[in-house]
Write an enzyme that holds these catalytic residues in place. Structure first.
Site, PDB file in Angstrom:
ATOM      1  N   SER A  16       0.357  -1.052  -0.213  1.00 55.75           N
ATOM      2  CA  SER A  16       0.107   0.826   0.185  1.00 55.75           C
ATOM      3  C   SER A  16       0.946   1.120   0.022  1.00 55.75           C
ATOM      4  O   SER A  16       0.104   1.977  -0.514  1.00 55.75           O
ATOM      5  CB  SER A  16      -0.933  -0.273   1.394  1.00 55.75           C
ATOM      6  N   ARG A  94      13.531  -7.774   5.030  1.00 52.98           N
ATOM      7  CA  ARG A  94      14.883  -8.224   4.992  1.00 52.98           C
ATOM      8  C   ARG A  94      15.826  -6.783   5.885  1.00 52.98           C
ATOM      9  O   ARG A  94      15.499  -5.576   5.897  1.00 52.98           O
ATOM     10  CB  ARG A  94      15.512  -8.743   3.923  1.00 52.98           C
ATOM     11  N   ILE A  95      16.561  -7.466   6.398  1.00 56.26           N
ATOM     12  CA  ILE A  95      17.028  -6.296   8.027  1.00 56.26           C
ATOM     13  C   ILE A  95      18.367  -6.857   6.310  1.00 56.26           C
ATOM     14  O   ILE A  95      18.877  -7.303   6.436  1.00 56.26           O
ATOM     15  CB  ILE A  95      17.614  -6.939   8.963  1.00 56.26           C
ATOM     16  N   LEU A  96      19.144  -4.796   6.318  1.00 57.66           N
ATOM     17  CA  LEU A  96      20.005  -5.227   5.636  1.00 57.66           C
ATOM     18  C   LEU A  96      21.107  -4.756   5.916  1.00 57.66           C
ATOM     19  O   LEU A  96      20.965  -4.324   7.089  1.00 57.66           O
ATOM     20  CB  LEU A  96      20.030  -3.351   4.563  1.00 57.66           C
ATOM     21  N   HIS A 112       8.476   2.956   8.897  1.00 57.28           N
ATOM     22  CA  HIS A 112       8.031   2.484  10.105  1.00 57.28           C
ATOM     23  C   HIS A 112       7.124   3.131  11.074  1.00 57.28           C
ATOM     24  O   HIS A 112       7.299   4.077  11.200  1.00 57.28           O
ATOM     25  CB  HIS A 112       9.515   2.131  10.864  1.00 57.28           C
ATOM     26  N   GLU A 146      22.012   0.120  11.587  1.00 58.18           N
ATOM     27  CA  GLU A 146      21.099  -0.249  13.158  1.00 58.18           C
ATOM     28  C   GLU A 146      19.598  -0.238  12.929  1.00 58.18           C
ATOM     29  O   GLU A 146      19.036   0.727  12.270  1.00 58.18           O
ATOM     30  CB  GLU A 146      21.168   0.255  14.536  1.00 58.18           C
ATOM     31  N   GLU A 177       1.419   7.537   7.377  1.00 64.13           N
ATOM     32  CA  GLU A 177       2.190   6.601   6.451  1.00 64.13           C
ATOM     33  C   GLU A 177       1.966   6.888   4.967  1.00 64.13           C
ATOM     34  O   GLU A 177       3.050   7.699   3.960  1.00 64.13           O
ATOM     35  CB  GLU A 177       2.346   5.206   6.508  1.00 64.13           C
TER      36      GLU A 177
HETATM   37  C1  GRF Z   1       4.007  -0.513   6.874  1.00 66.68           C
HETATM   38  O1  GRF Z   1       2.857  -0.491   7.530  1.00 66.68           O
HETATM   39  C2  GRF Z   1       4.787   0.277   7.525  1.00 66.68           C
HETATM   40  O2  GRF Z   1       5.025   0.794   7.837  1.00 66.68           O
HETATM   41  C3  GRF Z   1       6.083  -1.838   7.467  1.00 66.68           C
HETATM   42  O3  GRF Z   1       5.363  -2.230   6.756  1.00 66.68           O
HETATM   43  C4  GRF Z   1       4.108  -1.718   6.031  1.00 66.68           C
HETATM   44  C5  GRF Z   1       4.344  -1.883   4.613  1.00 66.68           C
HETATM   45  O4  GRF Z   1       2.909  -2.283   4.412  1.00 66.68           O
HETATM   46  N1  GRF Z   1       6.900  -0.860   7.525  1.00 66.68           N
HETATM   47  P1  GRF Z   1       2.486  -2.181   2.903  1.00 66.68           P
HETATM   48  O5  GRF Z   1       3.073  -3.312   2.256  1.00 66.68           O
HETATM   49  O6  GRF Z   1       3.376  -0.680   2.385  1.00 66.68           O
HETATM   50  O7  GRF Z   1       1.028  -2.238   2.719  1.00 66.68           O
END
Ligand code: GRF
Length: 201
Positions: A16, A94-96, A112, A146, A177
């Site tokens: 999304s 995935r953590i980079l 985030h 980190e 977001e």
């Molecule tokens: C979002 O809440 C984002 O903040 C987090 O993972 C979720 C991803 O949602 N890192 P989408 O795949 O963008 O719908």
């Protein structure tokens, strides 16, 4: 506007936030365009959104590689071929590693679902409710080695309501977001706060 920033968007799922970036990039005055969408999950719904928007896509399944380093080397090779100004993590699960982050220093950003530095990691909405927070939100930040720790670019706050569940709170945060991810990219483009693009690093 001189030149649009080229974005590579990394996803793992629903997409999304990718959709919010696709919609923003469709506006003529938006200072960025998506050059590549990469998913580490072959079945990610976000890939369909990318294809529908006629974007270049790549699936790089981490399961196909013997180590994180090998996965990240392939990711690096694919990204280098695209030459993005910015790598936008959008639900990329995935953590980079530090080496990858160093190679793309100053060019990787993430969204985030919390008001960083509060609530790093997963399950932020349930944890916000458990902690009895009155305010929650989301953050676009630079990615460093980190987890969920780099400098903040934009944040948005939402209230936590007495009747909230993790789902209702997540939905309120997600709407923010979708607003602040494009806004963050616009700010970076306007500040010219990104290293000059080089074809391969
Ligand atoms: C979002 O809440 C984002 O903040 C987090 O993972 C979720 C991803 O949602 N890192 P989408 O795949 O963008 O719908």
């Amino acid at each position: 506007m001189t030149r649009k920033l080229k974005l590579a968007v990394l996803i793992s799922g629903r997409g999304s936030n990718l959709q919010a970036l696709i919609d923003a990039c469709a506006l003529p005055d938006f200072p960025a365009a998506i050059g590549l969408v990469v998913s580490n999950e072959p079945g990610a719904a976000g890939l369909d959104r990318a294809r529908k928007a006629s974007l270049d896509t790549a699936v790089i399944s981490h399961r196909a590689f013997a180590s994180r380093a090998a996965f990240e080397q392939e990711l690096h090779t694919r990204l280098s071929a695209c030459g993005p100004d910015l790598i936008c993590l959008a639900g990329f699960m995935r953590i980079l590693g530090a080496d990858f982050v160093r190679r793309w220093e100053g060019r990787i950003i993430n969204i985030h679902p919390s008001l960083l530095p509060a609530l790093k990691g997963l399950d932020t909405h349930a944890r916000a409710l458990e902690a009895g927070l009155q305010e929650h939100g989301c953050t676009v930040h630079y990615v460093t080695a980190e987890l969920d720790d780099g400098p903040v670019i934009v944040q948005a706050k939402v209230p936590v309501l007495p009747e909230d569940t993790a789902e209702s709170l997540a939905a309120r945060v997600l709407a923010e977001e979708h607003r602040i991810y494009p806004e963050a990219i616009r700010r970076l483009a306007e500040a010219a706060d990104i290293p000059p693009r080089t074809p391969c690093q």
